[in-house]
Write a protein that holds these residues in place. Structure first.
Motif, PDB file in Angstrom:
ATOM      1  N   TYR A   1      34.843  32.632  44.530  1.00 32.47           N
ATOM      2  CA  TYR A   1      34.891  34.037  44.146  1.00 32.47           C
ATOM      3  C   TYR A   1      33.632  34.731  44.639  1.00 32.47           C
ATOM      4  CZ  TYR A   1      38.767  32.672  41.208  1.00 32.47           C
ATOM      5  OH  TYR A   1      39.981  32.201  40.773  1.00 32.47           O
TER       6      TYR A   1
ATOM      7  N   ALA B   1      36.162  37.319  37.729  1.00 32.77           N
ATOM      8  CA  ALA B   1      35.419  36.802  38.884  1.00 32.77           C
ATOM      9  C   ALA B   1      33.937  37.160  38.783  1.00 32.77           C
ATOM     10  CB  ALA B   1      36.011  37.355  40.176  1.00 32.77           C
TER      11      ALA B   1
ATOM     12  N   GLU C   1      38.932  36.425  46.161  1.00 33.29           N
ATOM     13  CA  GLU C   1      39.251  35.060  45.776  1.00 33.29           C
ATOM     14  C   GLU C   1      39.663  34.307  47.031  1.00 33.29           C
ATOM     15  OE1 GLU C   1      41.973  33.710  42.281  1.00 33.29           O
ATOM     16  OE2 GLU C   1      43.201  33.872  44.106  1.00 33.29           O
TER      17      GLU C   1
END
Length: 155
Positions: free
Chosen positions: A52, A111, A142
Motif C-alpha cells: 500500500y 491503507a 494497492e
C-alpha cells in the motif's frame, strides 16, 4: 517472468519479505502512455500479499496506472561498500504486480492507517483524526504482488 540470472544470490522467501516489510521506502516503477518508464520513490507498507502507498489525487503515476496497471516496486536493504575490493555487499527486493487506485474512502483510510502504524506508531492516538481531516486530499494505491524476488551479494 524472467528468472534471476545469478541464482546463487537469490534470497529465500522469508528474508525477501522481511526486507520488503522493513524498508522505509522504495521506488514504484510504471510506464507512461508513450512508453516512457517512470520511477517514483514512495514509502509503503506490506500487508498480506499487497503493498500500500499513499499519494495525492492527481499525478503522473496515477495517469500511468490508469493506462497500464502493471508495475514493479524495488527496495534496497542493507548496503556496505567494500572499498578495498571495489564492490559492495547489498540486499534488494523487487515486487512485480498489478496496482489499483483505491476508490472508497474507507479503503483509502485503511491503507493510510497501515502506513501510519508502520512509520509513526508513536502517534497512533491521533492518526484517525488526522486521516479524517485529510481524506479528501488523499489517494491510496494497492499493489497485488504477483512475483517477488530477493537478492543479496556478499562476495
Amino acid at each position: 517472468m524472467k528468472t534471476m540470472r545469478l541464482t546463487k544470490q537469490a534470497l529465500n522467501s522469508e528474508r525477501t519479505r522481511i526486507i520488503l516489510k522493513t524498508a522505509f521506502y522504495g521506488v514504484l516503477s510504471t510506464v507512461s502512455e508513450d512508453g516512457m518508464p517512470y520511477g517514483v520513490p514512495l514509502n509503503h507498507v506490506l500487508a498480506d500479499n499487497k503493498l500500500y502507498f499513499h499519494c495525492t489525487v492527481k499525478g503522473h503515476k496515477l495517469e500511468n496506472i490508469l493506462h497500464n496497471s502493471k508495475a514493479c516496486f524495488t527496495v534496497v536493504g542493507d548496503t556496505k561498500m567494500l572499498l578495498e575490493i571495489f564492490t559492495a555487499h547489498f540486499e534488494s527486493v523487487i515486487a512485480f504486480g498489478t496496482v489499483r487506485i483505491l476508490k472508497e474512502p474507507v479503503d483509502v483510510a485503511r491503507a493510510v492507517r497501515l502506513l501510519c502504524e508502520k512509520n509513526t506508531p508513536q502517534r497512533l492516538d491521533v492518526v484517525d483524526s488526522v486521516i479524517a481531516g485529510y481524506l479528501s486530499k488523499l489517494n491510496a494505491l494497492e499493489m497485488t504482488i504477483e512475483h517477488l524476488t530477493g537478492k543479496a551479494s556478499e562476495d
